[in-house]
Design an enzyme around this catalytic site. Structure first.
Site, mmCIF file in Angstrom:
data_model
loop_
_atom_site.group_PDB
_atom_site.id
_atom_site.type_symbol
_atom_site.label_atom_id
_atom_site.label_comp_id
_atom_site.label_asym_id
_atom_site.label_seq_id
_atom_site.Cartn_x
_atom_site.Cartn_y
_atom_site.Cartn_z
ATOM 1 N NE ARG A 116 -2.463 -0.864 3.590
ATOM 2 C CZ ARG A 116 -3.147 -0.287 4.580
ATOM 3 N NH1 ARG A 116 -4.347 0.188 4.369
ATOM 4 N NH2 ARG A 116 -2.630 -0.218 5.800
ATOM 5 C CE LYS A 181 2.802 -6.894 5.701
ATOM 6 N NZ LYS A 181 2.352 -5.501 5.799
ATOM 7 N NE ARG A 314 2.785 0.444 12.620
ATOM 8 C CZ ARG A 314 2.292 0.089 11.426
ATOM 9 N NH1 ARG A 314 1.232 -0.677 11.355
ATOM 10 N NH2 ARG A 314 2.864 0.475 10.318
HETATM 11 P P1 ATP Z 1 0.503 -1.617 7.909
HETATM 12 O O1 ATP Z 1 -0.985 -1.703 7.772
HETATM 13 O O2 ATP Z 1 1.040 -2.420 9.045
HETATM 14 O O3 ATP Z 1 1.013 -0.213 7.875
HETATM 15 P P2 ATP Z 1 0.669 -2.045 5.225
HETATM 16 O O4 ATP Z 1 -0.643 -2.725 4.989
HETATM 17 O O5 ATP Z 1 0.744 -0.606 4.902
HETATM 18 O O6 ATP Z 1 1.125 -2.304 6.682
HETATM 19 P P3 ATP Z 1 1.631 -3.442 3.062
HETATM 20 O O7 ATP Z 1 1.388 -2.370 2.102
HETATM 21 O O8 ATP Z 1 0.680 -4.588 3.103
HETATM 22 O O9 ATP Z 1 1.786 -2.826 4.497
HETATM 23 O O10 ATP Z 1 3.074 -4.062 2.850
HETATM 24 C C1 ATP Z 1 4.225 -3.268 2.724
HETATM 25 C C2 ATP Z 1 5.079 -3.382 3.988
HETATM 26 O O11 ATP Z 1 5.247 -4.742 4.362
HETATM 27 C C3 ATP Z 1 6.500 -2.884 3.729
HETATM 28 O O12 ATP Z 1 6.589 -1.523 4.029
HETATM 29 C C4 ATP Z 1 7.358 -3.743 4.651
HETATM 30 O O13 ATP Z 1 7.401 -3.167 5.944
HETATM 31 C C5 ATP Z 1 6.603 -5.033 4.735
HETATM 32 N N1 ATP Z 1 7.091 -6.082 3.801
HETATM 33 C C6 ATP Z 1 7.615 -5.948 2.562
HETATM 34 N N2 ATP Z 1 7.865 -7.146 1.998
HETATM 35 C C7 ATP Z 1 7.486 -8.068 2.895
HETATM 36 C C8 ATP Z 1 7.476 -9.483 2.899
HETATM 37 N N3 ATP Z 1 7.891 -10.208 1.870
HETATM 38 N N4 ATP Z 1 7.012 -10.094 4.018
HETATM 39 C C9 ATP Z 1 6.555 -9.392 5.074
HETATM 40 N N5 ATP Z 1 6.531 -8.056 5.130
HETATM 41 C C10 ATP Z 1 6.987 -7.393 4.044
#
Ligand code: ATP
Length: 319
Positions: A116, A181, A314
């Site tokens: 995202r 995650k 968080r």
């Molecule tokens: P949050 O809601 O916790 O802020 P998000 O939904 O914004 O997370 P996503 O967009 O789903 O996060 O995923 C991107 C983030 O996930 C990256 O910024 C990094 O921190 C983490 N990430 C990137 N690659 C991986 C992976 N292969 N496995 C787990 N986490 C990852």
């Protein structure tokens, strides 16, 4: 380079001479390609004098035949790439080119995997699942309500079936094991949501990944949780069957029919959280989700509803 990798995928020793003969190149050219493989794809290769070269662990590649063998009833064709910028980006290009939905895009590797808000999804070669399923949605905003949460339920169940019993949901669209995650979801939409549109259900699942220094948060994978490597084709098939069943229930009855099941699997139900919306942090206690999948928070004793793609949760104690 990938042809060489396919020769090595069984995890057995192959002499430089045999590899060179199979590829029609010299032994020193084989050696150079192996160095590239190690560096670019991050795949450790053992070299033993007198025996040759061996991948540190055997690789299984994605295969539409293997996926079909595990899930014959799935109604969508599968497009598989060795390497691509992002499976969501490729899905959007295929929609633009007139490819008829539903269809599925998979890749062994993403060079610009997306999360995202322009974040990066770390996507090493042949280790994980990078999955974008395209659906065509006709005249029904209701069919989009809570959709990313429904996808989360399907991913979580596919992980349970793969032996990761601890997989649970974090609003709106992450799958965690404890604090780590294991999968992420990114929905992208083109067209008119009130009329005809296409939605790309983008899913990244960590399967056999064991090291990833570039991931800046706590993470895990199926192999790290279960202790054994998994054939990704089996997980892709299982995920497809779960998605088919959840999407069907969602289409027939709306998110309301899945609301309770989602809440039961929400890792942070009843917990004190901070909801991050840009520069604002809203502190509250998680009450659940509403019939459209929006987050219900108790803020200073008053129930408030939050939705939108820019919000992140968080836990209060580590926010
Ligand atoms: P949050 O809601 O916790 O802020 P998000 O939904 O914004 O997370 P996503 O967009 O789903 O996060 O995923 C991107 C983030 O996930 C990256 O910024 C990094 O921190 C983490 N990430 C990137 N690659 C991986 C992976 N292969 N496995 C787990 N986490 C990852």
């Amino acid at each position: 380079m990938l042809t060489l990798l396919k020769l090595l995928k069984d995890g057995r020793f192959h002499s430089g001479e045999a590899l060179g003969a199979a590829l029609g190149i010299s032994r020193s050219a084989v050696w150079k390609q192996l160095q590239h493989l190690e560096a670019e794809l991050n795949l450790p290769i053992h070299k033993v004098r007198g025996k040759g070269y061996q991948l540190a662990s055997p690789l299984t590649f994605l295969s539409s035949e293997k996926i079909a063998a595990n899930a014959a009833a799935l109604p969508w064709p599968v497009h598989i790439s060795d390497s691509i910028d992002s499976t969501n980006a490729e899905a959007l290009r295929l929609i633009e080119a007139g490819c008829a939905a539903p269809f599925l895009v998979l890749s062994e590797q993403q060079t610009a995997g997306r999360g995202r808000r322009g974040r990066k999804w770390v996507s090493p070669f042949a280790q994980n699942v990078y999955y974008s399923l395209v659906l065509r949605i006709e005249g029904g905003l209701r069919q989009l309500e809570g959709l990313s949460l429904v996808v989360g339920l399907a991913v979580m169940n596919a992980l349970h079936e793969s032996g990761v019993q601890g997989a649970a949901l974090k609003w709106p669209n992450d799958i965690l094991v404890g604090h780590k995650k294991i999968a992420g979801i990114l929905l992208e939409l083109v067209g008119d949501p009130a009329d005809i549109c296409h939605v790309v259900l983008g899913i990244g699942i960590n399967v056999n990944m064991q090291k990833a220094n570039e991931v800046d948060r706590q993470w895990t994978s199926v192999q790290l949780e279960t202790g054994s490597a998994m054939d990704r084709n089996q997980l892709v098939a299982g995920l497809g069957l779960q998605l088919q069943s959840y999407l069907d229930r969602h289409k027939r009855s709306g998110f309301v029919a899945l609301q309770e099941e989602w809440e039961k699997n929400h890792l942070w139900h009843g917990r004190e959280v901070s909801l991050i919306a840009g520069v604002n942090h809203i502190n509250g206690v998680v009450l659940g989700v509403d019939h459209q999948g929006a987050l219900r928070l108790s803020v200073d004793g008053v129930e408030k509803i939050y939705s939108g793609g820019e919000l992140s949760l968080r836990l209060r104690d580590d926010s």
